[in-house]
Design an enzyme around this catalytic site. Structure first.
Site, PDB file in Angstrom:
ATOM      1  CB  CYS A 218      -2.369   1.265   6.250  1.00 38.51           C
ATOM      2  SG  CYS A 218      -1.761   0.812   4.875  1.00 38.51           S
TER       3      CYS A 218
ATOM      4  CG  HIS B  94      -1.699  -1.101   0.933  1.00 40.12           C
ATOM      5  ND1 HIS B  94      -3.286  -0.883   1.778  1.00 40.12           N
ATOM      6  CD2 HIS B  94      -2.202  -2.276   0.738  1.00 40.12           C
ATOM      7  CE1 HIS B  94      -3.808  -1.960   1.746  1.00 40.12           C
ATOM      8  NE2 HIS B  94      -3.243  -2.905   1.515  1.00 40.12           N
TER       9      HIS B  94
ATOM     10  CD  GLU C 197      -2.031   4.154   2.907  1.00 37.96           C
ATOM     11  OE1 GLU C 197      -1.413   3.578   2.330  1.00 37.96           O
ATOM     12  OE2 GLU C 197      -3.312   3.809   3.383  1.00 37.96           O
TER      13      GLU C 197
ATOM     14  CB  CYS D 260      -6.800  -0.655   5.234  1.00 35.64           C
ATOM     15  SG  CYS D 260      -4.875  -1.112   4.771  1.00 35.64           S
TER      16      CYS D 260
END
Length: 153
Positions: free
Chosen positions: A86, A53, A55, A83
């Site tokens: 993260c 991801h 992040e 999410c």
């Protein structure tokens, strides 16, 4: 008086680059003392890695730059509400402030769903600022998914 500078345009550029690679258009930027130290866009498909991801990638790069697993005093700018995974990483890294654009009612972990930072077991709760350039980020996501409808994405 300190002047506020938004780094969301940099995160949006990362999101656009992710979309151009066929990734879900999410971008993230880590800032320390007003300077970008790391930035990334989603690369899950490219890296065949469900943890790639934006992040996660930006946090990993920032930790490498600073030589520490803690990003104390750093800000994270991201185009979509993080999410739960993260959000947990943001807490573990001790990010000071989280700025995000669009809410994620389906998969968010900050203001939606499990609300990771509000959980009693959360090690750290950053300051959270939502809705910065929300319309731009939401439009980018909507355009991306409308193009993907009917494909094997």
């Amino acid at each position: 008086m300190t002047r506020f500078t938004s780094f969301m345009p940099v995160a949006l550029d990362e999101a656009r680059a992710a979309a151009a690679r066929g990734e879900v258009p999410v971008g993230a930027v880590v800032v320390k003392d007003g300077q970008v130290i790391a930035q990334a866009g989603n690369r899950m498909r490219e890296m065949t890695d469900p943890t790639a991801h934006a992040e996660m990638l930006a946090i990993r790069a920032a930790c490498s730059v600073l030589g520490s697993e803690r990003l104390t005093g750093c800000d994270l700018w991201v185009t979509l509400e993080p999410c739960p995974a993260c959000a947990g990483t943001i807490a573990a890294a001790r990010i000071a402030r989280l700025y995000y654009a669009a809410a994620d009612p389906k998969s968010g972990g900050v203001a939606q769903g499990p609300r990771v930072f509000d959980h009693p077991q959360a090690h750290h709760r950053p300051e959270v600022y939502a809705g910065i350039d929300e319309a731009k980020a939401a439009d980018l996501l909507k355009a991306f998914f409308s193009m993907r409808r009917g494909s094997s994405f």
